[in-house]
Design a protein around this motif. Sequence first.
Motif, mmCIF file in Angstrom:
data_model
loop_
_atom_site.group_PDB
_atom_site.id
_atom_site.type_symbol
_atom_site.label_atom_id
_atom_site.label_comp_id
_atom_site.label_asym_id
_atom_site.label_seq_id
_atom_site.Cartn_x
_atom_site.Cartn_y
_atom_site.Cartn_z
ATOM 1 N N LEU A 143 -13.448 -4.572 -10.669
ATOM 2 C CA LEU A 143 -12.324 -5.298 -9.865
ATOM 3 C C LEU A 143 -11.618 -6.460 -10.858
ATOM 4 O O LEU A 143 -11.027 -7.135 -10.311
ATOM 5 C CB LEU A 143 -12.929 -5.840 -8.672
ATOM 6 C CG LEU A 143 -13.541 -4.935 -7.750
ATOM 7 C CD1 LEU A 143 -14.197 -5.401 -6.530
ATOM 8 C CD2 LEU A 143 -12.411 -3.763 -7.093
ATOM 9 N N ARG A 167 -4.890 0.216 0.776
ATOM 10 C CA ARG A 167 -4.706 0.547 -0.757
ATOM 11 C C ARG A 167 -3.429 1.462 -0.554
ATOM 12 O O ARG A 167 -3.424 2.329 0.430
ATOM 13 C CB ARG A 167 -5.917 1.342 -1.113
ATOM 14 C CG ARG A 167 -7.033 0.576 -0.857
ATOM 15 C CD ARG A 167 -8.150 1.621 -1.337
ATOM 16 N NE ARG A 167 -8.438 1.435 -2.811
ATOM 17 C CZ ARG A 167 -9.750 1.393 -3.158
ATOM 18 N NH1 ARG A 167 -10.826 1.529 -2.552
ATOM 19 N NH2 ARG A 167 -9.913 1.227 -4.687
ATOM 20 N N ASP A 171 -3.255 -3.145 -3.435
ATOM 21 C CA ASP A 171 -4.205 -3.294 -2.356
ATOM 22 C C ASP A 171 -4.475 -4.497 -1.648
ATOM 23 O O ASP A 171 -3.987 -5.572 -2.316
ATOM 24 C CB ASP A 171 -5.438 -2.551 -2.855
ATOM 25 C CG ASP A 171 -6.240 -3.179 -3.714
ATOM 26 O OD1 ASP A 171 -5.986 -4.653 -3.780
ATOM 27 O OD2 ASP A 171 -7.113 -2.771 -4.239
ATOM 28 N N TYR A 209 0.470 0.844 -7.684
ATOM 29 C CA TYR A 209 -0.627 0.758 -6.786
ATOM 30 C C TYR A 209 -0.734 -0.742 -6.384
ATOM 31 O O TYR A 209 -0.405 -1.802 -7.047
ATOM 32 C CB TYR A 209 -2.000 0.982 -7.350
ATOM 33 C CG TYR A 209 -3.007 0.665 -6.804
ATOM 34 C CD1 TYR A 209 -3.750 1.682 -5.661
ATOM 35 C CD2 TYR A 209 -3.835 -0.417 -6.765
ATOM 36 C CE1 TYR A 209 -4.910 1.516 -5.171
ATOM 37 C CE2 TYR A 209 -5.029 -0.711 -5.803
ATOM 38 C CZ TYR A 209 -5.522 0.167 -5.234
ATOM 39 O OH TYR A 209 -6.366 -0.178 -4.427
ATOM 40 N N ILE A 255 -5.055 -6.568 -5.822
ATOM 41 C CA ILE A 255 -4.882 -5.857 -7.197
ATOM 42 C C ILE A 255 -3.546 -5.049 -7.036
ATOM 43 O O ILE A 255 -3.384 -4.286 -6.268
ATOM 44 C CB ILE A 255 -6.011 -4.879 -7.233
ATOM 45 C CG1 ILE A 255 -7.689 -5.498 -7.320
ATOM 46 C CG2 ILE A 255 -5.964 -3.989 -8.540
ATOM 47 C CD1 ILE A 255 -8.754 -4.745 -7.528
ATOM 48 N N GLN A 308 -4.297 -3.315 -14.492
ATOM 49 C CA GLN A 308 -4.741 -3.810 -13.161
ATOM 50 C C GLN A 308 -4.844 -5.233 -13.221
ATOM 51 O O GLN A 308 -5.540 -5.743 -14.318
ATOM 52 C CB GLN A 308 -5.626 -2.971 -12.457
ATOM 53 C CG GLN A 308 -7.049 -3.387 -12.987
ATOM 54 C CD GLN A 308 -8.199 -2.659 -12.171
ATOM 55 O OE1 GLN A 308 -7.981 -1.641 -11.715
ATOM 56 N NE2 GLN A 308 -9.149 -3.449 -11.459
ATOM 57 N N ALA A 316 -1.333 -2.670 -10.021
ATOM 58 C CA ALA A 316 -1.732 -1.626 -10.926
ATOM 59 C C ALA A 316 -0.663 -0.821 -11.430
ATOM 60 O O ALA A 316 -0.008 -0.392 -10.424
ATOM 61 C CB ALA A 316 -2.976 -0.942 -10.750
#
Lengths: 394, 72
Positions: A342, A256, A283, A281, A287, A315, A289
């Motif tokens: 998720l 992440r 990961d 973000y 994902i 996200q 975001a």
Amino acid sequence: MASPREVGVAARTSLAVLALLVGQAAADPEPDDSVIIGADPGWRIEDVQVRGSFFAQHGQGFQSQAGGDSPGSELMYMFQPSTLITVRQNANIVHQVMVPVDAITAASPDAVDAISTASRRNIAFDVDVRSKYKLNEHDTLTSRVMAHGEEPMGGGVIGIGWQRGLADDNASVSVNGSLGIDGFDDHDHFGDFLGKTARETLNANVSASQLLSPTTVVDGSYGVTYQHGTLRTGWNAVPTTDGLLTDEVLPRGRVRQALSARLAQFVPATRTALKAWYRLYHDGFGIDAHTIEASAYQYVASWIYVRGSYRFHHQDGADFFTTAIAKPFDDMTTLRTADSDLAPFDAHEWSVSATTVRGRGPWKLWSFSAELMRYTRSNDLRITVGSLSFGRLL
Amino acid sequence: MKARVLWLLVAIALLSACRIVPRNRRQHLADPTMQPDEDVLRDRAHAKIHTAREGASGGDGEPAGGGCGCSN
């Protein structure tokens, strides 16, 4: 004009005074800090803060089996008392001890939770000790030791960091890292106990801050986290296309990364502080975001301010998020999750609060704060939080 | 992406050479509202929601969550 006798007396007197001063200086060594500012009193509690928050969560998600083949209830109430104690060891070492306790009731109150009770009724607690060791005028070492406990799980984190002030503290840079280990019970989606399992988390961060003007400061950070082990939540279920449920299957590793920047501006004319924050973000689950947050602080008197804040989070879902997995699939290798956390979603968060400032106003040593917060998600989740807190300088 | 991050870090490092604000002009920067951690317990309560209910948490020095909403 002085007579020779008077000159002799003056010379002898001067020599005597000089000798006295020299002797005094020799007798009294250079005064140390304890003489100037007083002796170090040693360990002492400087500050205590207490906060009580009540969380009410409503919504539905597929990971809850309370709904059968439709999203189940995520009804949950939580009371969270927490305490923050600041302890000064000496002039250069300060410890902050935080003890939050989560008393959770009725999360996902059906199906397998009746077996594990893990999220039905639970008490969770942390003991989080963060310390700062001032090495010299420029450098500070930081450390963190945290222990976590709840019914099916126990864990801990240790971390260390270093911070350096630059250019007369107009700027600072810091690096820190931590290692966390969680051990917990593993279950399948029927609630059957599969044994003990664990996951490990390695984290590293680098950050910097810079004063841009007498009223402006900017900071930024980059962090990377690697998790390994059992990452799934054991009792989570994934619906199949034929109306049945199967276990969640997640990878055993996850990287992440987060990059964030913050700008804070004070407006002296109106006694207003404005802050803006952005976080990017990514990961290994796929994902991505984006999160933004804007906050405004306004003094209504010299000793009390109100704060309003808005946060938006978007996200993408995990690559393997599904609410209906089609057979045939290999039970152990086909990645799948129906966990609403998720999933792809947007989240909006509003909060307003009022806070008194210690050292000002009618309660010199005390501070009080009240906050109301509302968090809503586009995939059917709503959380309302009310908080009261107070603190006292000792 | 990596190049942009690298350039950002270089820019921040260069900025650190700037001596812009003398200590006697930092009273507004020292105001309680300007501190990045002006309310640690509030931030922890907010982070509780984010780490428990957002899969895109973590990576920034705090424990990562995104699961059942019960502290992990």
